[in-house]
Scaffold this motif. Structure first.
Motif, PDB file in Angstrom:
ATOM      1  N   SER A   1     -34.357 -44.812 -19.491  1.00  0.00           N
ATOM      2  CA  SER A   1     -35.322 -43.556 -19.910  1.00  0.00           C
ATOM      3  C   SER A   1     -33.780 -43.008 -21.057  1.00  0.00           C
ATOM      4  CB  SER A   1     -34.881 -42.480 -18.510  1.00  0.00           C
ATOM      5  OG  SER A   1     -35.759 -42.126 -18.678  1.00  0.00           O
TER       6      SER A   1
ATOM      7  N   SER B   1     -37.350 -39.357 -23.226  1.00  0.00           N
ATOM      8  CA  SER B   1     -38.033 -40.086 -23.353  1.00  0.00           C
ATOM      9  C   SER B   1     -37.872 -40.626 -22.151  1.00  0.00           C
ATOM     10  CB  SER B   1     -38.628 -40.642 -24.736  1.00  0.00           C
ATOM     11  OG  SER B   1     -37.153 -41.394 -24.912  1.00  0.00           O
TER      12      SER B   1
ATOM     13  N   THR C   1     -44.842 -45.650 -22.109  1.00  0.00           N
ATOM     14  CA  THR C   1     -44.447 -44.680 -21.912  1.00  0.00           C
ATOM     15  C   THR C   1     -44.249 -42.728 -22.105  1.00  0.00           C
ATOM     16  OG1 THR C   1     -44.924 -44.259 -24.868  1.00  0.00           O
ATOM     17  CG2 THR C   1     -42.642 -46.083 -24.447  1.00  0.00           C
ATOM     18  N   LYS C   2     -43.268 -42.248 -21.768  1.00  0.00           N
ATOM     19  CA  LYS C   2     -43.909 -40.802 -22.400  1.00  0.00           C
ATOM     20  C   LYS C   2     -42.371 -39.560 -22.520  1.00  0.00           C
ATOM     21  CE  LYS C   2     -45.748 -40.965 -17.052  1.00  0.00           C
ATOM     22  NZ  LYS C   2     -45.425 -40.628 -15.370  1.00  0.00           N
ATOM     23  N   TYR C   3     -42.610 -38.545 -23.208  1.00  0.00           N
ATOM     24  CA  TYR C   3     -42.299 -38.012 -23.648  1.00  0.00           C
ATOM     25  C   TYR C   3     -41.463 -36.588 -23.716  1.00  0.00           C
ATOM     26  CZ  TYR C   3     -42.647 -42.106 -26.610  1.00  0.00           C
ATOM     27  OH  TYR C   3     -43.000 -43.290 -27.379  1.00  0.00           O
ATOM     28  N   SER C   4     -40.674 -35.569 -23.868  1.00  0.00           N
ATOM     29  CA  SER C   4     -40.105 -34.678 -22.911  1.00  0.00           C
ATOM     30  C   SER C   4     -41.781 -33.495 -24.574  1.00  0.00           C
ATOM     31  CB  SER C   4     -38.954 -33.991 -23.705  1.00  0.00           C
ATOM     32  OG  SER C   4     -39.017 -33.841 -24.848  1.00  0.00           O
TER      33      SER C   4
ATOM     34  N   LYS D   1     -41.802 -35.597 -28.506  1.00  0.00           N
ATOM     35  CA  LYS D   1     -43.436 -35.817 -28.436  1.00  0.00           C
ATOM     36  C   LYS D   1     -44.090 -35.764 -30.090  1.00  0.00           C
ATOM     37  CE  LYS D   1     -45.345 -34.958 -25.662  1.00  0.00           C
ATOM     38  NZ  LYS D   1     -46.029 -34.485 -24.222  1.00  0.00           N
TER      39      LYS D   1
ATOM     40  N   THR E   1     -40.106 -41.776 -30.706  1.00  0.00           N
ATOM     41  CA  THR E   1     -41.019 -43.016 -30.336  1.00  0.00           C
ATOM     42  C   THR E   1     -39.497 -44.004 -29.066  1.00  0.00           C
ATOM     43  OG1 THR E   1     -42.627 -43.161 -31.942  1.00  0.00           O
ATOM     44  CG2 THR E   1     -42.300 -45.198 -30.309  1.00  0.00           C
ATOM     45  N   THR E   2     -40.271 -44.181 -28.208  1.00  0.00           N
ATOM     46  CA  THR E   2     -39.016 -44.963 -27.240  1.00  0.00           C
ATOM     47  C   THR E   2     -40.068 -46.423 -27.346  1.00  0.00           C
ATOM     48  OG1 THR E   2     -38.149 -43.409 -26.021  1.00  0.00           O
ATOM     49  CG2 THR E   2     -38.378 -45.307 -24.400  1.00  0.00           C
TER      50      THR E   2
ATOM     51  N   LEU F   1     -34.728 -46.325 -29.340  1.00  0.00           N
ATOM     52  CA  LEU F   1     -35.227 -44.964 -29.593  1.00  0.00           C
ATOM     53  C   LEU F   1     -35.796 -44.314 -31.133  1.00  0.00           C
ATOM     54  CD1 LEU F   1     -36.050 -42.352 -28.081  1.00  0.00           C
ATOM     55  CD2 LEU F   1     -33.700 -41.040 -28.764  1.00  0.00           C
TER      56      LEU F   1
END
Length: 122
Positions: free
Chosen positions: A33, A47, A56-59, A63, A67-68, A79
């Motif tokens: 993270s 993220s 991948t997930k993002y706040s 968003k 990009t992670t 990141l």
């Protein structure tokens, strides 16, 4: 065991890429993270990328702009930050947790990087 780098100063609308390289851990067993802490504020999750399928997930705040990604062969998570805003100014921390998927919780992270500072100013 986590070494973050890539921070710096950039104008609004600019881009930066942060890197975080792990050592001494089985990187591909860890969900990775990014968190950040702005001056006077609490550390917040930004993220993450899961360990087994690179999900991948993002706040909501990043968003579509950040990009992670990760490279298991290099034990490195990235990141990519585009369209940076003034409010993205913070110290950015990478973190790892020994799970398949991200918890997004500070207290559940097992490893932390030392932080790298990102300043967005005109």
């Amino acid at each position: 065991q986590l070494q973050a780098s890539g921070g710096g100063s950039v104008q609004p609308g600019g881009s930066l890429t942060l890197s975080c390289t792990a050592s001494g851990i089985t990187f591909n067993y860890h969900a990775m993270s990014w968190f950040r802490q702005a001056p006077g504020k609490e550390r917040e999750w930004v993220s993450c990328v899961s360990s087994i399928d690179a999900l991948t997930k993002y706040s909501d705040s990043v968003k579509g702009r950040f990009t992670t990604s990760k490279d298991d062969a290099k034990s490195t998570v990235y990141l990519q930050m585009n369209s940076l805003k003034l409010e993205d100014t913070a110290v950015y921390y990478c973190a790892g947790e020994f799970r398949y998927y991200c918890s997004k919780h500070l207290s559940l992270q097992h490893y932390w990087g030392q932080g790298t500072e990102v300043t967005v100013s005109s």
